[in-house]
Design a protein around this motif. Sequence first.
Motif, PDB file in Angstrom:
ATOM      1  N   ASP A  34       0.825  -1.199   0.000  1.00 13.71           N
ATOM      2  CA  ASP A  34       0.000   0.000   0.000  1.00 13.71           C
ATOM      3  C   ASP A  34       0.868   1.261   0.000  1.00 13.71           C
ATOM      4  OD1 ASP A  34      -1.869   1.970   0.346  1.00 13.71           O
ATOM      5  OD2 ASP A  34      -2.547   1.279   2.308  1.00 13.71           O
ATOM      6  N   PRO A  35       0.842   2.045  -1.085  1.00  8.61           N
ATOM      7  CA  PRO A  35       1.660   3.254  -1.122  1.00  8.61           C
ATOM      8  C   PRO A  35       1.186   4.309  -0.133  1.00  8.61           C
ATOM      9  CG  PRO A  35       0.235   3.166  -3.037  1.00  8.61           C
ATOM     10  CD  PRO A  35       0.060   1.872  -2.294  1.00  8.61           C
ATOM     11  N   GLY A  36      -0.051   4.206   0.322  1.00  5.29           N
ATOM     12  CA  GLY A  36      -0.565   5.157   1.294  1.00  5.29           C
ATOM     13  C   GLY A  36      -0.159   4.844   2.716  1.00  5.29           C
ATOM     14  N   ALA A  37       0.388   3.657   2.939  1.00  6.33           N
ATOM     15  CA  ALA A  37       0.818   3.257   4.281  1.00  6.33           C
ATOM     16  C   ALA A  37       2.188   3.864   4.556  1.00  6.33           C
ATOM     17  CB  ALA A  37       0.860   1.744   4.392  1.00  6.33           C
ATOM     18  N   LEU A  38       2.192   5.146   4.798  1.00  5.78           N
ATOM     19  CA  LEU A  38       3.426   5.868   5.052  1.00  5.78           C
ATOM     20  C   LEU A  38       3.898   5.565   6.468  1.00  5.78           C
ATOM     21  CD1 LEU A  38       5.257   8.007   3.693  1.00  5.78           C
ATOM     22  CD2 LEU A  38       3.868   9.733   4.808  1.00  5.78           C
ATOM     23  N   PRO A  39       5.132   5.094   6.620  1.00  3.59           N
ATOM     24  CA  PRO A  39       5.611   4.786   7.970  1.00  3.59           C
ATOM     25  C   PRO A  39       5.531   6.012   8.883  1.00  3.59           C
ATOM     26  CG  PRO A  39       7.172   4.032   6.315  1.00  3.59           C
ATOM     27  CD  PRO A  39       6.140   4.848   5.600  1.00  3.59           C
ATOM     28  N   SER A  40       5.259   5.762  10.139  1.00  2.00           N
ATOM     29  CA  SER A  40       5.155   6.849  11.102  1.00  2.00           C
ATOM     30  C   SER A  40       5.775   6.422  12.421  1.00  2.00           C
ATOM     31  CB  SER A  40       3.681   7.211  11.332  1.00  2.00           C
ATOM     32  OG  SER A  40       3.560   8.140  12.390  1.00  2.00           O
ATOM     33  N   VAL A  41       6.520   7.316  13.024  1.00  2.00           N
ATOM     34  CA  VAL A  41       7.085   7.026  14.343  1.00  2.00           C
ATOM     35  C   VAL A  41       5.992   6.980  15.404  1.00  2.00           C
ATOM     36  CG1 VAL A  41       9.350   7.988  13.802  1.00  2.00           C
ATOM     37  CG2 VAL A  41       7.618   9.461  14.800  1.00  2.00           C
ATOM     38  N   LEU A  42       4.794   7.460  15.078  1.00  2.00           N
ATOM     39  CA  LEU A  42       3.698   7.470  16.038  1.00  2.00           C
ATOM     40  C   LEU A  42       3.026   6.109  16.205  1.00  2.00           C
ATOM     41  CD1 LEU A  42       1.876  10.817  15.160  1.00  2.00           C
ATOM     42  CD2 LEU A  42       3.394  10.344  17.086  1.00  2.00           C
ATOM     43  N   ALA A  47      -1.290   8.693  20.965  1.00  2.00           N
ATOM     44  CA  ALA A  47      -1.583   9.783  20.021  1.00  2.00           C
ATOM     45  C   ALA A  47      -1.319  11.120  20.700  1.00  2.00           C
ATOM     46  CB  ALA A  47      -3.028   9.700  19.562  1.00  2.00           C
ATOM     47  N   PRO A  48      -0.626  12.025  20.025  1.00  2.00           N
ATOM     48  CA  PRO A  48      -0.425  13.356  20.611  1.00  2.00           C
ATOM     49  C   PRO A  48      -1.776  14.048  20.832  1.00  2.00           C
ATOM     50  CG  PRO A  48       1.051  13.016  18.736  1.00  2.00           C
ATOM     51  CD  PRO A  48       0.075  11.873  18.746  1.00  2.00           C
ATOM     52  N   ILE A  66     -12.515  21.291  20.680  1.00  2.00           N
ATOM     53  CA  ILE A  66     -12.538  19.831  20.776  1.00  2.00           C
ATOM     54  C   ILE A  66     -11.147  19.376  21.204  1.00  2.00           C
ATOM     55  CG2 ILE A  66     -12.056  19.412  18.328  1.00  2.00           C
ATOM     56  CD1 ILE A  66     -14.208  17.087  18.687  1.00  2.00           C
ATOM     57  N   GLN A  67     -11.125  18.555  22.252  1.00  2.00           N
ATOM     58  CA  GLN A  67      -9.859  18.050  22.790  1.00  2.00           C
ATOM     59  C   GLN A  67      -9.821  16.541  22.594  1.00  2.00           C
ATOM     60  OE1 GLN A  67      -9.162  18.896  26.921  1.00  2.00           O
ATOM     61  NE2 GLN A  67      -7.022  18.286  26.784  1.00  2.00           N
ATOM     62  N   LEU A  68      -8.790  16.082  21.915  1.00  2.00           N
ATOM     63  CA  LEU A  68      -8.684  14.659  21.594  1.00  2.00           C
ATOM     64  C   LEU A  68      -8.747  13.784  22.844  1.00  2.00           C
ATOM     65  CD1 LEU A  68      -8.156  12.447  19.422  1.00  2.00           C
ATOM     66  CD2 LEU A  68      -5.732  12.735  19.930  1.00  2.00           C
ATOM     67  N   SER A  69      -7.994  14.140  23.876  1.00  2.00           N
ATOM     68  CA  SER A  69      -7.899  13.286  25.066  1.00  2.00           C
ATOM     69  C   SER A  69      -9.250  13.075  25.756  1.00  2.00           C
ATOM     70  CB  SER A  69      -6.880  13.851  26.054  1.00  2.00           C
ATOM     71  OG  SER A  69      -7.246  15.149  26.450  1.00  2.00           O
ATOM     72  N   LYS A  70     -10.174  13.975  25.544  1.00  2.00           N
ATOM     73  CA  LYS A  70     -11.509  13.844  26.135  1.00  2.00           C
ATOM     74  C   LYS A  70     -12.243  12.616  25.575  1.00  2.00           C
ATOM     75  CE  LYS A  70     -15.756  16.525  26.595  1.00  2.00           C
ATOM     76  NZ  LYS A  70     -16.413  17.790  26.272  1.00  2.00           N
ATOM     77  N   TYR A  71     -11.859  12.178  24.374  1.00  2.00           N
ATOM     78  CA  TYR A  71     -12.565  11.080  23.708  1.00  2.00           C
ATOM     79  C   TYR A  71     -11.774   9.784  23.671  1.00  2.00           C
ATOM     80  CZ  TYR A  71     -15.449  14.983  22.559  1.00  2.00           C
ATOM     81  OH  TYR A  71     -16.248  16.081  22.672  1.00  2.00           O
ATOM     82  N   LEU A  72     -10.509   9.832  24.097  1.00  2.00           N
ATOM     83  CA  LEU A  72      -9.699   8.608  24.121  1.00  2.00           C
ATOM     84  C   LEU A  72     -10.256   7.644  25.149  1.00  2.00           C
ATOM     85  CD1 LEU A  72      -6.092  10.101  23.897  1.00  2.00           C
ATOM     86  CD2 LEU A  72      -7.391   8.990  22.079  1.00  2.00           C
ATOM     87  N   VAL A 143      -0.843  20.571  15.292  1.00  2.49           N
ATOM     88  CA  VAL A 143      -1.271  19.184  15.072  1.00  2.49           C
ATOM     89  C   VAL A 143      -0.525  18.615  13.872  1.00  2.49           C
ATOM     90  CG1 VAL A 143      -3.210  17.665  14.533  1.00  2.49           C
ATOM     91  CG2 VAL A 143      -3.529  19.564  16.123  1.00  2.49           C
ATOM     92  N   TRP A 144      -0.422  19.419  12.831  1.00  6.34           N
ATOM     93  CA  TRP A 144       0.304  19.023  11.617  1.00  6.34           C
ATOM     94  C   TRP A 144       1.731  18.588  11.970  1.00  6.34           C
ATOM     95  CZ3 TRP A 144      -0.582  17.952   6.697  1.00  6.34           C
ATOM     96  CH2 TRP A 144       0.460  18.024   5.786  1.00  6.34           C
TER      97      TRP A 144
END
Length: 185
Positions: A34-42, A47-48, A66-72, A143-144
């Motif tokens: 899959d060319p879209g499966a770009l490796p990530s150190v994350l 998740a940040p 909206i805060q991500l951690s509120k939904y983790l 975030v980027w």
Amino acid sequence: MKRTFAAQAGWRLWPFALLLVLGALLFWGLRRGDPGALPSVLVGKPAPDFTLPTFAPYRAEWGEQIQLSKYLGRKPILVNLWASWCVPCRDEAPLLEAAWRQYKDRLLVLGVNVQDTNPGAALGFIQEFGLSFPSGIDTNGRVWIDYGGYGVPETFLIGKDGKVLYRHAGPLNPATLQELLGKVL
């Protein structure tokens, strides 16, 4: 000085050798998966977290921010980085909206608008595609940067445990999205 026959033949063969090497590299590249499966150190790491201002259509239900951690920990989260000027994002938006409508009791789809200098264009994008999943504005690009943004669209799948499971660069297609969702639903 005259060249020997062997030297002349070697000189003529180097373009063929180069062509053979380039062909081998092309073959290897096409077989990579899959060319879209770009490796990530994350991947495999928490998740940040981020807190973003929400677009006006989402504020009644999701609040001013909206805060991500509120939904983790509640359900898996699909974080999608997008921009209004991104042509592949336009192709992908209806697919993400359909996934959100079908699985919203088991999956949070969260849009993150990046690299848009005109908030009106981003809001127009949301309205054009009738996006009902919440989207926030990455006004300062944090975030980027934290997610290692490479291009838009880019999608991250976060498990219930809060760890990044997968990163996909480029637009999702129905088969890839179903494969991703099959890992967490």
